[in-house]
Design an enzyme around this catalytic site. Structure first.
Site, mmCIF file in Angstrom:
data_model
loop_
_atom_site.group_PDB
_atom_site.id
_atom_site.type_symbol
_atom_site.label_atom_id
_atom_site.label_comp_id
_atom_site.label_asym_id
_atom_site.label_seq_id
_atom_site.Cartn_x
_atom_site.Cartn_y
_atom_site.Cartn_z
ATOM 1 C CE LYS A 1 -11.632 -34.598 21.934
ATOM 2 N NZ LYS A 1 -12.633 -33.519 22.076
ATOM 3 C CG ASP B 1 -12.768 -33.606 18.423
ATOM 4 O OD1 ASP B 1 -13.269 -32.867 19.283
ATOM 5 O OD2 ASP B 1 -11.704 -33.323 17.842
ATOM 6 C CG PHE C 1 -14.956 -26.621 5.420
ATOM 7 C CD1 PHE C 1 -13.582 -26.477 5.327
ATOM 8 C CD2 PHE C 1 -15.533 -27.812 4.999
ATOM 9 C CE1 PHE C 1 -12.792 -27.511 4.835
ATOM 10 C CE2 PHE C 1 -14.747 -28.851 4.488
ATOM 11 C CZ PHE C 1 -13.369 -28.691 4.413
ATOM 12 N N GLY C 2 -16.193 -27.353 9.088
ATOM 13 C CA GLY C 2 -16.700 -28.633 9.581
ATOM 14 C C GLY C 2 -17.904 -28.470 10.489
ATOM 15 C CB VAL D 1 -17.415 -26.282 15.440
ATOM 16 C CG1 VAL D 1 -17.668 -25.123 16.397
ATOM 17 C CG2 VAL D 1 -17.018 -27.529 16.222
HETATM 18 O O1 2IT Z 1 -14.645 -31.329 22.186
HETATM 19 C C1 2IT Z 1 -15.759 -31.772 22.498
HETATM 20 O O2 2IT Z 1 -16.391 -31.318 23.459
HETATM 21 C C2 2IT Z 1 -16.316 -32.863 21.701
HETATM 22 N N1 2IT Z 1 -15.665 -33.289 20.748
HETATM 23 C C3 2IT Z 1 -17.647 -33.461 22.019
HETATM 24 C C4 2IT Z 1 -17.542 -34.486 23.098
HETATM 25 C C5 2IT Z 1 -18.797 -35.261 23.369
HETATM 26 O O3 2IT Z 1 -18.697 -36.238 24.130
HETATM 27 O O4 2IT Z 1 -19.868 -34.938 22.848
#
Ligand code: 2IT
Length: 450
Positions: free
Chosen positions: A130, A170, A242-243, A245
């Site tokens: 990450k 993300d 509201f993004g 996801v």
């Molecule tokens: O939290 C997650 O799984 C993501 N932000 C996506 C990570 C990705 O490499 O697609």
């Protein structure tokens, strides 16, 4: 939990806490895993005594860097950039980049740690990572977002690569930011490769990747509901955020015949009894692109009620899907949901429920699905994007969606295998942690002490 297991968990948590004293988010992510995986290790001679958990909680590498850039007024700004390359036992590092004011090392270590297990669950070959920055797109202009993204990539580019580490988006990093990041990587390396996922469909991206996280959450929710003899069709669903996801969740809930009645932002939540559908779904994208980070304009535009400073969990609905950010759902929210006879909570975000909230939900035998299982569809389609890039071709939207659905149903089966309790209740947290652990642990054992 047996007494000897309880003390093994406590000893381990004391050890991790002493080594990472100022990282509460990371420690709570480790605790969630340790409480279910350590008893499993203790019962399995294959894993016992191999220090797998001690190795797992130590990132293989942490990169921290300065991100200097110039704003529209000509002032120099300094942000901090990170990439936590956590575990590469089963594939190249893979995980998103988060641009948000709350980003720090603890938050990114929690997210990177979760990503190891999540990526393992997808059954695709991806390690865990990450990254991100404490930069917030809130109130920034388009030009500022471009310059910041370019400055961020000017350092990150030397640490990533299609067979080394493949970042994605993300919170705060969507198609726009990924475009600027990819453009700078390509310029610096003079290479057009699949080094990022979530790319635009015209330049190497996979169809359905923008929708994938939310679609996957709903596919998992439907599989879990089916297991209980229920279906999402006809259900009312409370969603937060509201993004990206939330947007995917809304679209798939609508397709399956359910109705999403709430959305939220840091400013409060809206209640839309007719359901978020049609042009309202597209409006979510415009809200995100406006860089304001508030939901109130939805209420003004569509004439629905807005509840300032409140959370959607006070509504009497059938299902709750928190899709905003970690720790947005606490023990009071959990008590409210139990009282309102909600069927369960499915995590769209990464760890939106606090430890206490999860305990209350599970003790009351409500359905609970952790994000590492429910939201794995996002990174799964990232994995499919990597495959398409490696093959230099693009699958149709139907093909990707079909594979996504299959992957989510497979994750559901796998988590069920390790999560079914003697009384018939499914502990999806336990199931996800153990199923995710086994593949990574086996790879680590096979590869020796490295
Ligand atoms: O939290 C997650 O799984 C993501 N932000 C996506 C990570 C990705 O490499 O697609």
């Amino acid at each position: 939990m047996a007494q000897k297991h309880m003390s093994a968990v406590k000893d381990f948590m004391d050890y991790v806490t002493a080594r990472n004293p100022h990282e509460p988010e990371f420690l709570s992510a480790v605790r969630e895993v340790a409480e279910t995986v350590i008893p499993f290790i203790e019962e399995n001679p294959k894993y016992k005594g191999k220090k797998i958990m001690e190795r797992l909680v130590e990132p293989e590498r942490v990169i921290m860097f300065r991100v200097p850039w110039v704003d529209d007024k000509g002032e120099i700004q300094v942000n901090r950039g990170y990439r936590v390359q956590f575990n590469s036992a089963i594939g190249p590092y893979k995980g998103g980049l988060r641009f948000h004011s709350t980003v720090n090392l603890s938050v990114l270590k929690f997210l990177g740690f979760e990503q190891i297990f999540k990526n393992s669950l997808t059954s695709l070959p991806m390690g865990g990572a990450k990254g991100g920055s404490d930069f917030s797109v809130r109130g920034k202009t388009e030009a500022e977002i471009m310059r910041f993204s370019q400055a961020f990539m000017q350092e990150l580019f030397r640490h990533i690569g299609p067979d080394t580490d493949v970042p994605a988006g993300d919170i705060g990093v969507g198609g726009r930011e990924l475009g600027y990041l990819f453009g700078m990587y390509k310029k610096l390396k003079n290479e057009f490769t699949g080094v990022l996922t979530g790319k635009g469909a015209a330049w190497g991206g996979s169809l359905i990747r923008p929708e994938a996280t939310g679609y996957g959450v709903v596919y998992f929710a439907e599989a879990a509901l089916n297991h209980m003899g229920k279906t999402i069709k006809g259900m009312e669903v409370a969603v937060s955020g509201f993004g990206n996801v939330s947007w995917g969740v809304v679209k798939k809930v609508n397709q399956l015949g359910g109705k999403v009645v709430t959305l939220s932002g840091p400013d409060g939540y809206i209640y839309d009894p007719d359901g978020v559908k049609g042009e309202k779904v597209d409006f979510m994208l415009r809200l995100r692109a406006s860089n304001q980070d508030i939901i109130r304009p939805y209420a003004e535009k569509f004439g629905v009620e807005f509840f300032p400073g409140k959370k959607p969990w006070e509504r009497k609905v059938d299902l709750a899907i928190p899709c905003a950010i970690q720790n947005e759902f606490d023990e009071n929210d959990a008590r409210m949901v139990v009282q309102n006879k909600v069927i369960g909570v499915v995590e769209g975000a990464n760890m939106p429920l606090t430890h206490e909230a999860v305990q209350i939900i599970q003790e009351n035998r409500l359905l609970y699905v952790p994000g590492k299982a429910a939201n794995a569809g996002g990174v799964a389609v990232s994995g499919l994007e990597m495959s398409q890039n490696a093959m230099h071709l693009q699958w149709s939207a139907e093909e990707v969606d079909r594979r996504l659905k299959q992957i989510m149903e497979n994750i559901h089966r796998n988590t069920l295998k390790y999560g079914m309790l003697p009384d018939g209740y499914v502990d999806y947290k336990k199931g996800a942690n153990i199923a995710g652990f086994i593949k990574v642990a086996d790879a680590m054992l096979a590869q020796g002490v490295v």
